[in-house]
Structure formats: C-alpha cells, structure tokens
Design an enzyme around this catalytic site. Structure first.
Site, PDB file in Angstrom:
ATOM      1  N   THR A  90      48.634  46.793  46.526  1.00 25.47           N
ATOM      2  CA  THR A  90      47.597  46.879  45.493  1.00 25.47           C
ATOM      3  C   THR A  90      47.572  45.665  44.579  1.00 25.47           C
ATOM      4  O   THR A  90      48.614  45.264  44.053  1.00 25.47           O
ATOM      5  CB  THR A  90      47.853  48.123  44.607  1.00 25.47           C
ATOM      6  N   CYS A  99      40.871  35.791  40.037  1.00 24.88           N
ATOM      7  CA  CYS A  99      41.888  35.751  41.100  1.00 24.88           C
ATOM      8  C   CYS A  99      41.295  36.291  42.403  1.00 24.88           C
ATOM      9  O   CYS A  99      40.321  37.043  42.390  1.00 24.88           O
ATOM     10  CB  CYS A  99      43.093  36.601  40.732  1.00 24.88           C
ATOM     11  N   HIS A 111      48.153  37.632  45.862  1.00 29.13           N
ATOM     12  CA  HIS A 111      47.352  37.641  44.631  1.00 29.13           C
ATOM     13  C   HIS A 111      47.247  36.186  44.147  1.00 29.13           C
ATOM     14  O   HIS A 111      48.121  35.685  43.430  1.00 29.13           O
ATOM     15  CB  HIS A 111      48.053  38.521  43.591  1.00 29.13           C
TER      16      HIS A 111
END
Lengths: 165, 205
Positions: free
Chosen positions: A27, A34, A51
């Site tokens: 997640t 981003c 990420h």
C-alpha cells in the site's frame, strides 16, 4: 487507518517493498505528486511496489528508491531475483498528480508529478517494459493497494469509493 | 546574494531553536489577535525528523485534512503548514468569521479565503519574527488551501525538501479553543539551506 487489513504493508515515501504471502497487501498512502510503481508476478503470486518521490538521483545523494531512476531498475531486478520473468510482470502506475505548488523560485515550474511520471516511464522503457494500466495526473491525492495473491490493484481518491485498476 | 550554508556549531543550533520557538509563539499570538478568541496552544520543541516521516507526524498520509501551505520567495525548500481535520477547519472558519460554531459545512471561495488569510497572518508573524531578530527578511508566498489526503497536501513540500536533505528540524504547535474544541497543527519545515542563510546573516558563531 480505514480499510487497511492487518496484512497491509505500507510502502512509505521513497521505499520499495516486496511481498509474497497470501493476504499481503502492498500500500502507498496519500500519493500526491509521487508515483507508485506496482509490479505483480502472476506465476509466483508475488508483488513489489515502489513509492517514487523524485525523478532522478542527483550527485552527492544516496541512491535510494525515492528516485525513479533507482527505484524502477531495482524493483525489476529484485523481482527477477525472486524468480519473476520481467516481461511477464503486470506493471501498473498510480499518482503523479499536479498538486498546487507553493514555494519560492522554480516551484511553479517544477511539475514534479509530470516529471515523476516521465521518469518512471523512461526507466521502464529502458528495460523494455511498459505499464499495462495507469491512473496518473489530475490534481487529487490517491491511495493505491496491490493484493499480491490476486494481483488486484485498487485506487482510492479522497472522499471516493475505491476503484479497480 | 545568498551565502552558502555552513556547518552549524552547537551555539548556532541552540540559537536557531530558540529563534523558531519564539517565532512559533508569535504566530499563535497572532491567531489569538486575529480571531479575538483565547487560543490555547501547546508548543512542541524543535525536533529533527526524517523528511519521509513528516506526513505520519502530522496525522497520517491517508487522513483527509484541510491544509494551508505557504513557502518563501527565496528558496523552494522552506514550508509552513496548517493542518486541520475538515470538521475542525469549518470550525476555524466560523471562529474567524465570528459565526456560530456549526455554521460552516463546506469549503467555498469565502471559506478558502478565510483560511488562506489565517495562513498569511500566522506565517507572516513567524517570518517577521525571524526578520526582526536576525535582519534576514523572508518573504512569504501566497497560501495554497486544499482539502485532500494529508500526504498529498504535503507532497510538494516533501519533494522540495528531499531534493536537498533527508532530515529537517521541524517545529510544531497544537492549538485550539476550549469552547469550540478546535485542534489544529501549525508546522514549520525549514531546510538546512535556508537555516544556513539566516544564521550567516544573523552573525551567531
């Protein structure tokens, strides 16, 4: 956090995580400019998520997954080491929103979201890869989840229900 | 012309912490003056934080909030953030507008303007305090007000800080009124670069 199961593995800013246990969910929370790079290997039921915060690692900075030019090759290489065939990876991209810039000189021109998107796609192209689905741009924050067992990727925007990608 | 930042001595770091603490206190006082309410606040002493942890420290990346963000004209890596839950933000608007609590139920042009003005005033007092004490004038940018996930609100600030550093010294004040039970966070995230400019200008050794 609402909607997060006990097996959620939060991929923080600049992180790259891997998961292969049934029920694991990778997640990225509250993405703005981003970009989350999600990769799923349907043969081995394993996934990875990066990420990405910035497009490229500049001289003098530690090369980490916060930079697209480090994160993408590292993600693919890690999946390869885990037995995945890179050409068979289901890669999906989420984020890269154009958030209202605040700041001094250059901030309005930075277009970080767009630059992150371009950098991630360029790195994928260098590896001969391409995303099969994407939810990019716009001007809202997003949370993205990858269920590593089913490969299902869901995206939630603030105040909306989740949608499958 | 701005000077290059230097490596800081313990005396400089201590003076810097004192400076931004005073500036934050003045910002809260400004909010009291602006609203005409008795604003109670808890000031969190300056602390070092990994830039990636900033969203977690301000409520969590996915939590929906109303954020007011300001920068400065000199460099892109200095940020002031006011973060409220949506309900709290509506109450803040009621206080600022002198309305009965519960009147505001959404963010329209007027409400956004009121919150932006709050950011202007608090940010302005913060920067003026630094200017008054050091002689280094920091010019605020116009505020940006948006309701979104906290991580998304902070993304530009985090990206611009990360271009330069992995760690910042942050100061944070939690404030509210007893009557309206308003809780908000005022956070300031200066990069080492601007910290260096101010300290050089100030002359503290």
């Amino acid at each position: 956090m609402a909607g997060i199961t006990l097996d959620s593995l939060v991929v923080g800013l600049g992180e790259l995580k891997y998961a292969d246990e049934p029920g694991d969910e990778l997640t990225c929370l509250g993405l703005g400019s981003c970009v989350a790079v999600s990769a799923w290997d349907k043969v081995n039921k394993q996934g990875a998520m990066a990420h990405v915060v910035l497009p490229e690692c500049t001289p003098g900075r530690e090369p980490t997954a916060k930079f697209a030019d480090i994160a993408v090759p590292e993600l693919v290489e890690n999946m390869k080491k885990k037995g995945a065939n890179p050409k068979m990876l289901e890669i999906k991209l989420v984020g890269g929103a154009h958030m209202t810039p605040v700041g001094g000189p250059g901030m309005a021109l930075m277009r970080i979201g767009d630059r992150n998107i371009d950098a991630v796609k360029t790195e994928l192209k260098k590896l001969g890869l391409k995303a099969i689905a994407e939810d990019l741009g716009g001007n809202n924050g997003r949370t993205v989840r990858l269920d590593v067992e089913s490969g299902r990727v869901t995206v939630v925007t603030a105040g909306t229900d989740k949608t499958n990608l | 012309m701005l000077q290059q930042p230097t490596k800081f001595t313990d005396t400089q770091l201590s003076a810097w912490d004192e400076l931004i603490t005073d500036a934050a206190k003045n910002s809260i006082q400004a909010l009291t003056d602006m609203s005409g309410q008795d604003i109670q606040s808890t000031l969190v002493q300056p602390y070092k934080i990994d830039v990636t942890e900033i969203p977690n420290s301000l409520g969590g990346a996915e939590k929906v909030a109303v954020g007011v963000m300001l920068g400065i004209e000199q460099v892109p890596s200095f940020h002031i953030a006011l973060i409220h839950s949506p309900t709290t933000a509506y109450q803040v608007v009621d206080i600022l507008m002198g309305s009965e609590i519960g009147t505001t139920t959404g963010l329209g042009e007027m409400e956004i303007s009121a919150l932006g003005e709050m950011g202007n005033v608090m940010g302005g007092y913060f920067l003026n305090t630094i200017g008054d004490k050091t002689g280094y004038e920091l010019k605020p940018t116009p505020p940006s007000v948006r309701m979104d996930m906290t991580g998304a609100i902070l993304d530009y600030a985090i990206a611009s800080l990360m271009m330069e550093t992995d760690e910042v010294t942050m100061i944070e004040a939690n404030y509210g009124t007893a009557e309206a039970k308003v809780d908000g966070v005022f956070a300031v995230m200066p990069s080492p670069e601007i910290q260096g400019y101010v300290i050089d200008s100030w002359g503290v050794k």
